[in-house]
Scaffold this motif. Structure first.
Motif, PDB file in Angstrom:
ATOM      1  N   ASN A 149      43.080  61.245  76.793  1.00  0.00           N
ATOM      2  CA  ASN A 149      43.509  59.870  77.020  1.00  0.00           C
ATOM      3  C   ASN A 149      43.075  59.433  78.409  1.00  0.00           C
ATOM      4  OD1 ASN A 149      46.802  59.898  75.323  1.00  0.00           O
ATOM      5  ND2 ASN A 149      44.742  60.214  74.554  1.00  0.00           N
ATOM      6  N   ILE A 245      45.965  50.359  72.837  1.00  0.00           N
ATOM      7  CA  ILE A 245      44.675  51.050  72.774  1.00  0.00           C
ATOM      8  C   ILE A 245      43.554  50.028  72.951  1.00  0.00           C
ATOM      9  CG2 ILE A 245      43.238  52.650  71.479  1.00  0.00           C
ATOM     10  CD1 ILE A 245      46.017  53.768  71.972  1.00  0.00           C
ATOM     11  N   ILE A 257      43.438  53.523  77.143  1.00  0.00           N
ATOM     12  CA  ILE A 257      44.776  52.979  76.940  1.00  0.00           C
ATOM     13  C   ILE A 257      45.197  52.187  78.167  1.00  0.00           C
ATOM     14  CG2 ILE A 257      47.175  53.527  76.409  1.00  0.00           C
ATOM     15  CD1 ILE A 257      46.062  56.281  75.378  1.00  0.00           C
ATOM     16  N   ARG A 267      51.379  60.336  75.357  1.00  0.00           N
ATOM     17  CA  ARG A 267      50.013  60.423  74.881  1.00  0.00           C
ATOM     18  C   ARG A 267      49.851  59.633  73.588  1.00  0.00           C
ATOM     19  NH1 ARG A 267      46.972  64.316  77.248  1.00  0.00           N
ATOM     20  NH2 ARG A 267      45.601  64.371  75.440  1.00  0.00           N
ATOM     21  N   ALA A 268      48.609  59.215  73.349  1.00  0.00           N
ATOM     22  CA  ALA A 268      48.313  58.522  72.101  1.00  0.00           C
ATOM     23  C   ALA A 268      48.360  59.508  70.943  1.00  0.00           C
ATOM     24  CB  ALA A 268      46.929  57.880  72.170  1.00  0.00           C
TER      25      ALA A 268
END
Length: 363
Positions: A149, A245, A257, A267-268
């Protein structure tokens, strides 16, 4: 050329036989065996002791680890017994093996709760077992994770507190909970030390385990998505529960992000690369729901690629492309769940309610 190695003690006769057979099979398929790990090793078979399961310490995110554990008796609940070993050994996959009536029973588990099995009977040639194992694990050795990320504290003021789309995501999380489609997050921190948690977060892309995700398009290039390792039934905070995003950086192999200033972001989701591919190609897709459930009569992926890989994202994107209406598609992910596209979240739920099967068929 793809490289692989075996880590851990194999002083039990069966494990010695098993690992030697797997080495021969992978070499025959063109993989290069290394007696000891190199920094950029592609695949590691990590033999673990049930009493003291040790993890293989990766030096690269591109390394996939398959932990192997042998036991003599079938537990009452294989999944409940085996899954903690997957987590404690920080593996991408676990082969859990037990013996019964001279037959060999193998269970394969993934962090996303993928769970499938095979049995090798005593009257079958041993080469059959090794070829079947190879077919199961080949996707691991050939996949590329997208779990990095890249956070920028540049979220515009108008979006700092979210908007109508993020509020609809909050309500949609509540709907998933009422549909019993949000299994309780696995208590990963109960099994790992703080040091191992930090290592897991850095190299494995996981800060916690929860299941399913939601996303909603904001404009042509950007979308909102639920973060990883959170309670999806109570998504409120922008930058922690819901992320903005803005794209994928192919040079850094990372999702981009945008977050509010002075916040420690979650976190994504590892599925972010998949959602990004679908939104980029199909302007009419306004929302995506991913659930660990199933529906009858759907198109599904045929290869069990790991979540968070380019290969899985490309496979799902191709099936969406082939759908009669890509903006309203339901795609099955083998041994994993569903990815569902729609014009918005409300429209998706109207289509799937009363049609979803909570149990994913494992093959």
């Amino acid at each position: 050329m793809k490289t692989f190695t075996v880590n851990g003690k194999t002083n039990r006769p069966f494990l010695t036989w098993l690992t030697e057979g797997m080495i021969h099979t992978f070499q025959k398929a063109g993989y290069e065996y290394k007696e000891s790990p190199i920094d950029q090793i592609n695949l590691v078979f990590n033999v673990i002791d049930p009493d003291r399961p040790r993890h293989f310490r990766r030096h690269s995110q591109s390394t996939f680890v398959v932990s192997i554990l042998e036991t003599e008796e079938k537990p009452e609940n294989v999944f409940k017994t085996a899954y903690p070993y997957l987590i404690r050994s920080l593996a991408n996959h676990l082969m859990y093996i037990y013996h019964q009536d001279d037959d060999i029973h193998l269970y394969f588990l993934t962090p996303e709760q993928g769970f499938y099995s095979m049995t090798h009977r005593t009257d079958e040639a041993e080469e059959v077992l090794f070829e079947r194992i190879f077919d199961r694990l080949k996707p691991l050795a050939s996949s590329q994770l997208v779990i990095d990320n890249h956070f920028n504290e540049d979220l515009i003021d108008d979006l700092l507190d979210g908007n109508d789309r993020t509020r609809k995501m909050y309500l949609s999380g509540k709907r998933l909970d009422k549909m019993n489609l949000l299994p309780a997050p696995f208590p990963i921190d109960n099994y790992l030390s703080p040091r191992d948690m930090r290592h897991l977060k850095k190299l494995y892309g996981i800060g916690g385990l929860s299941y399913g995700n939601l996303s909603s398009r904001e404009n042509n290039d950007h979308f909102w998505m639920s973060a990883s390792g959170i309670d999806k039934s109570n998504m409120k905070e922008i930058g922690r529960d819901i992320l903005y995003i803005t794209g994928y950086d192919s040079t850094k192999n990372a999702m981009k992000i945008s977050i509010p200033p002075n916040i420690t972001p979650k976190r994504a989701s590892v599925d972010a690369i998949e959602h990004w591919m679908i939104y980029r190609e199909h302007p009419d897709v306004g929302a995506i729901v991913h659930i660990h459930a199933w529906m009858d009569g759907i198109e599904a992926t045929q290869i069990n690629y790991p979540c968070g890989t380019i290969q899985l994202a490309e496979t799902v994107a191709e099936l969406v492309r082939q759908a009669d209406d890509p903006s309203r598609a339901v795609i099955g992910l083998k041994n994993h769940g569903l990815t569902i596209t729609g014009h918005d979240l409300d429209e998706i739920f109207e289509r799937i309610e009363d049609k979803v099967i909570p149990q994913v068929p494992m093959t």
